[in-house]
Scaffold this motif. Structure first.
Motif, mmCIF file in Angstrom:
data_model
loop_
_atom_site.group_PDB
_atom_site.id
_atom_site.type_symbol
_atom_site.label_atom_id
_atom_site.label_comp_id
_atom_site.label_asym_id
_atom_site.label_seq_id
_atom_site.Cartn_x
_atom_site.Cartn_y
_atom_site.Cartn_z
ATOM 1 N N PRO A 113 -15.588 19.393 45.206
ATOM 2 C CA PRO A 113 -15.524 19.058 46.632
ATOM 3 C C PRO A 113 -15.312 17.581 46.939
ATOM 4 C CG PRO A 113 -17.241 20.670 46.234
ATOM 5 C CD PRO A 113 -16.742 20.253 44.887
ATOM 6 N N GLU A 114 -16.024 16.700 46.247
ATOM 7 C CA GLU A 114 -15.919 15.274 46.547
ATOM 8 C C GLU A 114 -14.616 14.640 46.055
ATOM 9 O OE1 GLU A 114 -18.693 15.779 42.938
ATOM 10 O OE2 GLU A 114 -18.276 16.763 44.868
ATOM 11 N N GLU A 115 -13.856 15.353 45.240
ATOM 12 C CA GLU A 115 -12.600 14.820 44.715
ATOM 13 C C GLU A 115 -11.384 15.641 45.145
ATOM 14 O OE1 GLU A 115 -12.615 13.169 40.686
ATOM 15 O OE2 GLU A 115 -14.588 14.105 40.411
ATOM 16 N N GLU B 143 -9.897 16.485 48.066
ATOM 17 C CA GLU B 143 -8.923 16.007 49.049
ATOM 18 C C GLU B 143 -7.969 14.976 48.452
ATOM 19 O OE1 GLU B 143 -8.764 14.079 53.564
ATOM 20 O OE2 GLU B 143 -10.673 14.742 52.699
ATOM 21 N N GLN B 144 -8.506 14.039 47.706
ATOM 22 C CA GLN B 144 -7.665 13.027 47.067
ATOM 23 C C GLN B 144 -6.737 13.660 46.035
ATOM 24 O OE1 GLN B 144 -9.866 9.792 45.334
ATOM 25 N NE2 GLN B 144 -8.033 8.659 44.727
ATOM 26 N N LYS C 67 -9.499 19.082 39.681
ATOM 27 C CA LYS C 67 -10.320 18.383 40.674
ATOM 28 C C LYS C 67 -10.270 19.051 42.043
ATOM 29 C CE LYS C 67 -10.364 13.767 38.612
ATOM 30 N NZ LYS C 67 -9.946 12.344 38.769
#
Length: 217
Positions: A86-88, A90-91, A82
């Protein structure tokens, strides 16, 4: 009047009780879960078949990446992938950093079981990987001071082969800020602790930031 036990009975009872205590203590000690395990391993090589950190002798890049993946455990495989979404990312990076102490400890245990030659080879591969992404185009997306850039490259290497190869080919895929300092020197430190001497390579390269002159304008 109630009869009371005589001196002879007291002596016999005390001896019986003492014998019972000694027997229980002996059996408990010999039934300790570690007793048989350590005795069995003492006659075998450190890379015995029942060891979860076992690695076949002969270090290469494939085994290098296998050791890193194994240190994370199967539960971190999806999180590492992940990092490239990009949308996942950082988490996923935050979760991996929470797990990083366990990962580092697990990798240290595996490295400590390697032969002196294989441990030195692992560190040489690690140094090359850190050197390969010591570049201006990578720094544009990873950022950080000299030390910060090194520790960020350490996290990228620790993230595994797929992530490393992706960042190496196209640094713009990296969208998180994450550092993992212990990885940068982990094998050199284990080498010194296990073999009692400092590890020195004659490769002409360095893992320190700015060492890859071809990667900087």
């Amino acid at each position: 009047m109630t009869d009371t036990p005589g001196p002879l009975f007291a002596v016999v009872f005390s001896l019986a009780l003492l014998g019972f205590i000694v027997t229980v203590a002996f059996l408990s000690r010999n039934r300790s879960p570690n007793f048989t395990f350590h005795s069995a391993r003492s006659a075998e090589s450190p890379n015995s078949l029942d060891d979860p950190h076992r690695v076949e002798p002969g270090m290469n890049e494939e085994k290098f990446w296998e050791l890193i993946a194994h240190a994370w455990g199967a539960g971190a495989t999806e999180l590492r992938h992940k990092l490239l979404i990009p949308e996942e990312a950082e988490q996923a990076a935050d979760r991996l950093l929470e797990m990083s102490d366990f990962m580092v400890m697990s990798l240290q245990e595996s490295l400590a079981l390697l032969s002196q030659e294989d441990l030195a080879s692992f560190d040489e591969i690690l140094e090359h990987k850190l050197y390969d992404i010591d570049r201006e185009d990578v720094h544009e997306y990873v950022d950080g001071s000299d030390d910060g850039f090194l520790y960020s490259r350490g996290f990228i290497v620790a993230a595994g082969k797929d992530v490393f190869d992706a960042v190496d080919a196209d640094p713009s895929v990296w969208v998180v800020e994450a550092e993992l300092e212990p990885i940068c020197y982990i094998s050199a430190e284990v080498y010194e602790e296990v073999y009692g001497e400092r590890l020195v390579h004659n490769t002409g390269i360095s893992r320190e930031s700015g060492s890859n002159k071809a990667g900087w304008s």
